[in-house]
Design an enzyme around this catalytic site. Structure first.
Site, mmCIF file in Angstrom:
data_model
loop_
_atom_site.group_PDB
_atom_site.id
_atom_site.type_symbol
_atom_site.label_atom_id
_atom_site.label_comp_id
_atom_site.label_asym_id
_atom_site.label_seq_id
_atom_site.Cartn_x
_atom_site.Cartn_y
_atom_site.Cartn_z
ATOM 1 N N CYS A 52 10.906 -4.898 -51.824
ATOM 2 C CA CYS A 52 10.116 -5.586 -51.226
ATOM 3 C C CYS A 52 10.510 -6.933 -51.462
ATOM 4 C CB CYS A 52 8.628 -5.439 -51.444
ATOM 5 S SG CYS A 52 8.099 -5.601 -53.142
ATOM 6 N N ARG A 54 13.655 -8.418 -52.971
ATOM 7 C CA ARG A 54 15.092 -8.811 -52.743
ATOM 8 C C ARG A 54 15.934 -7.955 -51.951
ATOM 9 N NH1 ARG A 54 16.288 -10.616 -57.531
ATOM 10 N NH2 ARG A 54 14.126 -10.239 -58.423
ATOM 11 N N ASP A 112 7.516 -7.237 -63.822
ATOM 12 C CA ASP A 112 7.423 -6.170 -62.957
ATOM 13 C C ASP A 112 8.868 -5.228 -63.429
ATOM 14 O OD1 ASP A 112 7.471 -4.289 -60.986
ATOM 15 O OD2 ASP A 112 7.098 -5.574 -59.454
ATOM 16 N N GLU A 114 8.940 -1.997 -61.895
ATOM 17 C CA GLU A 114 9.241 -1.044 -61.073
ATOM 18 C C GLU A 114 10.688 -1.200 -60.285
ATOM 19 O OE1 GLU A 114 6.743 -1.221 -57.620
ATOM 20 O OE2 GLU A 114 4.945 -0.531 -58.699
ATOM 21 N N GLY A 187 1.540 5.952 -46.089
ATOM 22 C CA GLY A 187 2.852 5.990 -47.091
ATOM 23 C C GLY A 187 2.689 6.345 -48.263
ATOM 24 N N GLY A 189 5.313 7.185 -50.214
ATOM 25 C CA GLY A 189 6.301 7.250 -51.241
ATOM 26 C C GLY A 189 6.185 6.827 -52.741
#
Length: 407
Positions: A52, A54, A112, A114, A187, A189
């Site tokens: 989201c 890059r 971050d 993630e 969603g 995922g």
């Protein structure tokens, strides 16, 4: 390959907003098609990181243009648009960038992590399709080791560490009586799943309906957390009845339009998708509150100062791992020279000039063991790492060989 053949070309949140990043988002189908096309661009070692925040292509190439045009052959945006917005890094600078990305130093929300899971998935997909060679394999492994050390040895991940958690913080700060609000999560995922668990854990609510294009995934998560689920075909009616809608889908175009909300009740909409999966124009409606990933990244984080204080420590850890990779690369770069010298030494006892210098001994006396030659090669490798004098190192190796035979 020379290290300067390694490039990264990308766009991220620093220069582009969510709508522009959406033009270059790469989903799994795009990624597969890009790898299939890569040989026709004379590329055989690359991977793509698209999140989201890059879209970046990393690869080995004589020039960066091949990587850019390959990437943009599957994106909505053109190569020309990409170049106007992109940053391009080469060699050690590109490697440094990847270390920073994986550690959370380059994340839209500092720390971050993630991104680490996304990096693993991106490189795994490229590896499974034969596009990760020895250079990138070693680099990625070292980068992941560095990231793990940063997370374990610093407080860089303290507090809010992801956009999905920032969404929870936004709701906690914005909504009163959250338990009485109907929430729809579209969603399920990885991001949707993480967001859902945070909703349950931090907001203490189970008034949540899960919807996913693959209904089994929504049903499985709903059963695990004691929530409700609904089919994608019924999404419209559930969205209409909801007070809060969180969208974490991977659609190429918005799934909720401004027109869908004209006569709705007051709603809070949270778009965690890139490209935008909620029409940005919905923000124009007085009864709609809409935030996207860029909005969430600007949420004031009380722990930001603490995490910033950890940046020097993280950079020190990264420097150590970069040095380790640099040493590996230097040794790998010397391998062809070392092999050539070893072959020369192995054939030295057949050299007429060398034998003429030792006529009293006969050629058979100069057959040497592999262990002796390997010791000479190891000494040469050490000297080459310490000082870059290839010709001199070669002469010294021959001298070591002759000296070892004389004594």
């Amino acid at each position: 390959m020379h290290i300067n053949q390694f490039y990264i070309a990308g766009i991220n949140y620093k220069k582009t907003d969510a709508s522009k990043r959406g033009l270059f988002a790469v989903n799994n189908d795009h990624y597969k098609s890009i790898l299939q096309k890569a040989p026709s661009y004379f590329l055989n070692e690359l991977f793509i990181l698209s999140t989201c925040n890059r879209t970046e292509i990393y690869g080995v190439s004589p020039c960066v243009d091949s990587l850019v045009h390959l990437l943009c052959s599957e994106t909505e945006g053109s190569a020309e648009q990409f170049k106007e917005l992109a940053y391009i890094k080469q060699g050690e600078e590109a490697i440094q960038h990847l270390f920073n990305v994986a550690s959370g130093l380059d994340s839209q929300i500092l720390g971050d992590y993630e991104i680490v899971g996304q990096l693993k998935q991106a490189s795994k997909f490229a590896r499974e399709n034969g596009f990760i060679g020895a250079f990138m394999e070693r680099m990625i492994n070292t980068v992941l080791q560095s990231s793990k050390a940063v997370k374990a040895q610093t407080a860089l991940s303290g507090g809010t560490v992801s956009v999905s958690f920032a969404a929870i913080q936004f709701l906690m700060d914005t909504v009163t009586d959250i338990a009485g609000k109907k929430i729809v999560l579209l969603g399920t995922g990885k991001i949707g799943r993480n967001t859902c668990k945070n909703l349950v854990d931090y907001l203490n609510t189970k008034n949540i309906t899960l919807i996913n294009r693959t209904p089994e995934k929504a049903a499985e998560l709903a059963l695990e957390l004691g929530l409700q689920n609904a089919s994608f075909e019924d999404a419209e009616q559930h969205i209409a009845a909801a007070d809060i809608v969180i969208v974490a889908t991977n659609a190429e175009h918005p799934v909720i339009m401004k027109a869908d909300l004209l006569n709705s009740n007051a709603k809070i909409l949270v778009d965690l998708s890139i490209p935008n999966n909620i029409d940005p124009a919905a923000k124009e409606l007085a009864h709609i509150t809409l935030v996207n990933v860029d909005d969430l990244s600007r949420i004031n984080d009380a722990t930001l100062a603490k995490r910033k204080a950890e940046v020097p420590k993280a950079k020190s850890i990264i420097a150590t791992h970069m040095e380790e990779f640099s040493k590996w690369y230097s040794m790998r770069k010397d391998v062809p020279v070392l092999k050539a010298v070893k072959q020369k030494l192995q054939g030295m006892h057949e050299c007429n000039l060398f034998l003429a210098m030792h006529t009293n001994s006969g050629s058979s006396s100069y057959t040497v063991s592999e262990d002796s030659i390997q010791k000479i090669i190891n000494a040469m490798a050490l000297r080459m790492r310490q000082q870059r004098k290839p010709g001199c190192n070669y002469i010294e190796a021959i001298n070591d060989f002759i000296t070892s035979r004389v004594h």
